[in-house]
Design an enzyme around this catalytic site. Structure first.
Site, PDB file in Angstrom:
ATOM      1  CB  CYS A  81     -32.098  -8.223  29.548  1.00 23.74           C
ATOM      2  SG  CYS A  81     -31.430  -7.011  28.439  1.00 23.74           S
ATOM      3  CG  HIS A 190     -36.090  -7.644  26.708  1.00 20.96           C
ATOM      4  ND1 HIS A 190     -36.220  -7.461  28.179  1.00 20.96           N
ATOM      5  CD2 HIS A 190     -35.003  -6.857  26.412  1.00 20.96           C
ATOM      6  CE1 HIS A 190     -35.295  -6.751  28.505  1.00 20.96           C
ATOM      7  NE2 HIS A 190     -34.609  -6.311  27.492  1.00 20.96           N
ATOM      8  CD  GLU A 192     -39.491  -9.189  28.783  1.00 22.68           C
ATOM      9  OE1 GLU A 192     -38.785  -8.190  29.005  1.00 22.68           O
ATOM     10  OE2 GLU A 192     -38.848 -10.252  28.494  1.00 22.68           O
TER      11      GLU A 192
END
Length: 210
Positions: A81, A190, A192
């Site tokens: 990001c 992202h 994750e």
């Protein structure tokens, strides 16, 4: 097991990144320690918020030096990001221009779209030879939360690294969604927070650095 440091410089989803990397088999430490970040097998640089604030935080822990020294030695770094955005030469937010790490040429500026921020799931267009996106098809979706991005890519080959592989996405207009450039890789989205697709990408990255 790959030893990964998630760099703690006061910005980013540190614990989310830590958990996601642990799930795919990494030995993860979250720290701002200069020596640990320099000596680990692989470094993750997360980031959320404003470009200028992230750069200030990064400099406070000598993060730009860590990144530069690791790359000079061919040691892997993954930006996520705003942790990707700060790798470019500069960012412009609200008329304020801030110098980035300048690992890549180009400027991060505001997306041109009817709805900003770009928040939610989106597909990407990855090069066929991509390592990060290996095993993922064009329907795979990733989670984005951002108002700024690199919307142009100024191709540049920096020996001894190969020509960068650039992945694109579209929100209003095209923007850079990921880059693979020798030991340096980054994603605007992202991983994750991107479910199975994000986990696969992180696993691919770990395999590439082990």
């Amino acid at each position: 097991m790959v030893r990964v440091v998630v760099l703690d410089y006061g910005s980013g989803n540190l614990r989310s990144a830590e958990r996601a990397l642990r799930r795919v088999g990494a030995d993860v430490t979250v720290t701002a320690d200069f020596d640990a970040a320099l000596s680990c097998d692989a470094l993750v640089v997360p980031g959320v918020g404003a470009f200028a604030a992230c750069m200030a935080g990064l400099r406070s822990v000598r993060g730009e030096r860590i990144i530069g020294r690791r790359l000079a030695g061919g040691r892997p770094v993954l930006g996520i990001c705003v942790g990707m955005q700060i790798l470019f030469e500069r960012g412009i937010e609200h008329g304020l221009e801030t110098a980035g790490c300048a690992e890549w040429p180009g400027t991060v500026d505001r997306l041109e779209a009817d709805v900003v921020p770009h928040m939610g799931w989106n597909t990407v267009r990855a090069p066929a030879e991509s390592v990060l996106f290996g095993g993922l098809d064009e329907r795979s979706r990733f989670y984005f939360v951002h108002s700024y991005a690199a919307r142009r890519w100024e191709l540049e080959v920096r020996p001894p690294f190969p020509e960068p592989m650039v992945t694109w996405a579209t929100h209003g207009d095209d923007f850079v969604a990921a880059v693979e450039n020798g030991p340096l890789a980054a994603t605007q989205f992202h991983p994750e927070k991107s479910g199975d697709a994000g986990a696969q990408l992180l696993q691919n990255w770990l395999k590439s650095v082990s």
